[in-house]
Design an enzyme around this catalytic site. Sequence first.
Site: not given
Length: 155
Positions: A88, A90, A94, A128, A142
Amino acid sequence: MKNKSLRQTSFCEIGSSKKICRKDSNRCALYRYKGDMTWQGIADEPYKTAADGWSNIVRRVLIGGRGESAKFHVRYFEIAPGGTSSLERHRHEHVVICVKGEGVVRTGRTRRKMRYMDTLYISPDTVHQLRNPNDVPFGFLCIVNARRDKPKVLA
């Protein structure tokens, strides 16, 4: 002589008999570690609602979603042997910190092995995926923005 008025003791520092936040509160909370990457008052949750290219993952939300005003969320994920997260991207960033076992992380076209306490920053819009090709669970913390966009799952 030190000026005591400069140093105030907060509720968090002196402790509390409360161990779990109520959903409508914004109080300090202590989630006692029970061993084997579990915490008192923290339940297992599904990784995602639909199986979009992922398998064998447990998610535990440690901070976020219980009324805290934190601008970040801290989650623990554990990928069972042979499991993988979705591929994915976005707009939010993170941080991933390996705390159990080893795994492989893909960022863009690069693949890296993650070992205990390795820390990875994933920048916004980076493709990633995390996976566990090993025989023991791969667990990681995370940390993400509290306000974030939905991931765009890639094939």
